[in-house]
Design a protein around this motif. Structure first.
Motif, mmCIF file in Angstrom:
data_model
loop_
_atom_site.group_PDB
_atom_site.id
_atom_site.type_symbol
_atom_site.label_atom_id
_atom_site.label_comp_id
_atom_site.label_asym_id
_atom_site.label_seq_id
_atom_site.Cartn_x
_atom_site.Cartn_y
_atom_site.Cartn_z
ATOM 1 N N UNK A 1 0.760 -1.070 -0.012
ATOM 2 C CA UNK A 1 -0.224 0.386 -0.297
ATOM 3 C C UNK A 1 1.074 1.051 -0.265
ATOM 4 N N UNK A 2 1.608 1.544 0.623
ATOM 5 C CA UNK A 2 2.645 2.541 0.870
ATOM 6 C C UNK A 2 3.387 3.254 -0.038
ATOM 7 N N UNK A 3 3.676 2.025 -0.578
ATOM 8 C CA UNK A 3 4.865 1.834 -1.768
ATOM 9 C C UNK A 3 4.175 2.482 -3.201
ATOM 10 N N UNK A 4 2.520 1.579 -3.651
ATOM 11 C CA UNK A 4 1.962 2.127 -4.653
ATOM 12 C C UNK A 4 1.139 3.725 -4.332
ATOM 13 N N UNK A 5 1.053 4.142 -3.360
ATOM 14 C CA UNK A 5 0.196 5.352 -3.232
ATOM 15 C C UNK A 5 1.814 6.210 -3.397
ATOM 16 N N UNK A 6 2.506 6.205 -2.487
ATOM 17 C CA UNK A 6 3.604 6.893 -3.134
ATOM 18 C C UNK A 6 4.153 6.722 -4.666
ATOM 19 N N UNK A 7 4.474 5.975 -5.450
ATOM 20 C CA UNK A 7 4.431 6.177 -6.800
ATOM 21 C C UNK A 7 3.562 6.861 -7.186
ATOM 22 N N UNK A 8 2.062 6.660 -7.129
ATOM 23 C CA UNK A 8 0.667 7.740 -7.404
ATOM 24 C C UNK A 8 1.285 8.901 -7.330
ATOM 25 N N UNK A 9 1.418 9.551 -6.360
ATOM 26 C CA UNK A 9 1.988 10.851 -5.926
ATOM 27 C C UNK A 9 3.244 11.309 -6.719
ATOM 28 N N UNK A 10 4.390 10.572 -7.200
ATOM 29 C CA UNK A 10 5.498 10.878 -7.856
ATOM 30 C C UNK A 10 5.215 10.855 -9.936
ATOM 31 N N UNK A 11 4.401 10.060 -9.571
ATOM 32 C CA UNK A 11 3.535 10.077 -11.437
ATOM 33 C C UNK A 11 3.377 11.068 -11.581
ATOM 34 N N UNK A 12 1.949 11.375 -10.840
ATOM 35 C CA UNK A 12 1.724 12.587 -10.864
ATOM 36 C C UNK A 12 2.354 14.245 -11.017
ATOM 37 N N UNK A 13 3.101 14.785 -10.253
ATOM 38 C CA UNK A 13 4.165 15.563 -10.008
ATOM 39 C C UNK A 13 5.209 15.398 -11.174
ATOM 40 N N UNK A 14 5.336 14.152 -11.689
ATOM 41 C CA UNK A 14 6.497 13.882 -13.160
ATOM 42 C C UNK A 14 5.578 14.470 -14.250
ATOM 43 N N UNK A 15 4.249 14.071 -14.119
ATOM 44 C CA UNK A 15 3.551 14.401 -15.184
ATOM 45 C C UNK A 15 3.706 16.414 -15.431
ATOM 46 N N UNK A 16 3.102 16.512 -14.414
ATOM 47 C CA UNK A 16 2.926 17.881 -14.516
ATOM 48 C C UNK A 16 4.341 18.183 -15.327
ATOM 49 N N UNK A 17 5.676 17.851 -14.874
ATOM 50 C CA UNK A 17 6.809 18.895 -15.729
ATOM 51 C C UNK A 17 6.308 18.353 -16.745
ATOM 52 N N UNK A 18 5.678 17.362 -17.378
ATOM 53 C CA UNK A 18 5.695 17.152 -18.867
ATOM 54 C C UNK A 18 5.037 17.949 -19.553
ATOM 55 N N UNK A 19 4.139 18.127 -18.923
ATOM 56 C CA UNK A 19 3.517 19.301 -19.431
ATOM 57 C C UNK A 19 4.035 21.119 -19.513
ATOM 58 N N UNK A 20 5.038 21.581 -19.064
ATOM 59 C CA UNK A 20 5.564 22.152 -19.336
ATOM 60 C C UNK A 20 7.030 22.217 -19.333
ATOM 61 N N UNK A 21 7.244 21.822 -20.028
ATOM 62 C CA UNK A 21 8.608 20.536 -20.080
ATOM 63 C C UNK A 21 8.970 22.237 -21.362
ATOM 64 N N UNK A 22 9.830 23.009 -21.232
ATOM 65 C CA UNK A 22 10.235 23.311 -22.326
ATOM 66 C C UNK A 22 11.272 23.330 -24.007
ATOM 67 N N UNK A 23 11.343 22.078 -23.324
ATOM 68 C CA UNK A 23 12.520 21.639 -24.627
ATOM 69 C C UNK A 23 12.600 20.183 -24.488
ATOM 70 N N UNK A 24 12.715 19.244 -25.394
ATOM 71 C CA UNK A 24 12.670 18.254 -25.888
ATOM 72 C C UNK A 24 13.530 17.654 -24.774
ATOM 73 N N UNK A 25 14.817 18.175 -24.154
ATOM 74 C CA UNK A 25 15.854 17.441 -23.550
ATOM 75 C C UNK A 25 15.037 17.288 -22.106
ATOM 76 N N UNK A 26 14.037 18.325 -21.362
ATOM 77 C CA UNK A 26 13.559 18.326 -20.015
ATOM 78 C C UNK A 26 12.502 17.361 -19.751
ATOM 79 N N UNK A 27 11.675 17.428 -21.369
ATOM 80 C CA UNK A 27 10.305 16.533 -21.006
ATOM 81 C C UNK A 27 10.956 14.998 -21.324
ATOM 82 N N UNK A 28 11.953 14.619 -22.043
ATOM 83 C CA UNK A 28 12.427 13.198 -22.139
ATOM 84 C C UNK A 28 12.684 13.148 -20.203
#
Length: 404
Positions: free
Chosen positions: A81-108
């Protein structure tokens, strides 16, 4: 009256509904393929080569493989349970990053961080193995992955439509919304199912050789790795083939991507119905033979007729039926070699499977060039499927020697 300590209350084994596991694994699968119809357009948006943007598939898979080496031991010690919940939080934060990535490098970079969601796929299998043994686990994993396959089946279709209507960023906005929704569902429904080992990470990592030293574990892992490798090579190369060989639009590529998803769902349904009756090894063998035969026929069709999507995608759909037979049963097999190490076995086996898939996906992206046609991709996929047949035959031979 004696009151149980608070920790004991929260540690009670409370198995989740099967739909929770379906959606959890489905989110992990959806993150791999919802944006695939957008890859050529994303390359143009960032001014990058297709091979660079294709790293959002192959490098993502490589990071997923590396993470799985740690996910299993961490979940065996601290719980699913704690590992799954933690991974979902980190995934959501990383997804926000992909939306605002200015370059291909940042997106990747943010795309690589999204790979943490693989914990949902790995630990959904471990949760099943926590609850039921052996062939019953294969049957239940079959039903979970059958339901899971319905999610990525419509993912590329939705992704292609969102791309044409709003742009590629809409695909990652969808992933963000789903991450929040699945996180809320997991919080409310998924209780702890594992018996936490409490062992140090060093102690748990020393248990890995027990798995690696087992020829049966190795054989099941290789069968899963090569069978799924054909599909991961497809993920890496099919967007290019659809765009450059068949000249399909993003939405049309999305529709054709439904073929392997439908096939995989059918294969998983068959696994759920018949794995207990027929047995793990026979199901893996039949599935890997189907994969190899379908892809061999696709190669023949590519040589004999002018390129056409109907001579490519339907054969991939048949291949996926074989994957639907092979993967639930090979996964159940590798988790059953050492039941006490189910989390570690799922992580190590998943790392091998995804790592091999990453290599084949990158190879497909490197070999596909303008004018190459679909043949390089078909050769990679066929060779991988054939290796799966060899691997399960070795397992069957070993099991007969052991009287299993």
């Amino acid at each position: 009256m004696t009151t149980l300590p608070q920790a004991r209350i929260f540690d009670r084994a409370t198995p989740p509904h099967i739909m929770t596991l379906v959606l959890l694994a489905g989110l992990s699968a959806l993150s791999m393929n919802v944006f695939l119809p957008s890859l050529p357009g994303m390359a143009r948006y960032f001014g990058a080569d297709y091979a660079v943007m294709q790293l959002s598939v192959s490098a993502y898979l490589a990071v997923s493989a590396a993470l799985q080496l740690g996910i299993g031991p961490v979940s065996d010690r601290y719980g699913r349970r704690p590992v799954i919940l933690g991974s979902l939080v980190l995934f959501a934060l990383a997804t926000i990053g992909t939306l605002f990535a200015p370059t291909a490098g940042w997106f990747l970079a943010f795309r690589m961080a999204q790979a943490v969601v693989v914990a949902g796929m790995v630990l959904s299998r471990a949760v099943v193995r926590d609850m039921v043994p052996g062939a019953q686990a294969a049957s239940m994993i079959g039903y979970v992955t059958m339901g899971m396959s319905l999610v990525p089946m419509i993912g590329p279709i939705i992704g292609g439509a969102l791309d044409e209507t709003f742009g590629w960023q809409a695909n990652f906005s969808l992933l963000l919304v789903l991450a929040v929704a699945v996180g809320a569902l997991v919080w409310s429904d998924l209780g702890e199912t594992s018996q936490r080992s409490g062992a140090s990470f060093a102690t748990q990592m020393r248990q890995y050789p027990e798995l690696i030293a087992s020829p049966r574990f190795w054989g099941y892992c290789l069968a899963a790795t090569f069978s799924s490798g054909a599909f991961f090579a497809y993920l890496g190369g099919a967007p290019f083939v659809g765009d450059s060989v068949f000249h399909l639009s993003p939405s049309e590529v999305g529709y054709y991507f439904a073929a392997p998803a439908i096939g995989y769902a059918l294969g998983n349904f068959i696994s759920g119905r018949f794995s207990v009756r027929i047995g793990l090894d026979r199901m893996v063998l039949v599935g890997s033979v189907i994969c190899s035969a379908a892809l061999a026929l696709a190669m023949i069709a590519d040589l004999a007729f002018p390129p056409h999507p109907l001579l490519f995608f339907p054969f991939v759909g048949i291949m996926a039926i074989g994957n639907g037979l092979t993967l639930p049963n090979s996964n159940a097999g590798m988790l059953s070699v050492r039941p006490a190490l189910a989390g570690s076995a799922s992580g190590l086996g998943g790392a091998m499977t995804i790592g091999g898939g990453a290599a084949l996906s990158a190879l497909a992206g490197a070999l596909l060039k303008p004018g190459s046609g679909a043949m390089p991709l078909l050769v990679i996929m066929t060779a991988s499927a054939a290796a799966s047949v060899a691997a399960i035959l070795l397992v069957i031979r070993r099991n007969r020697r052991l009287g299993l």
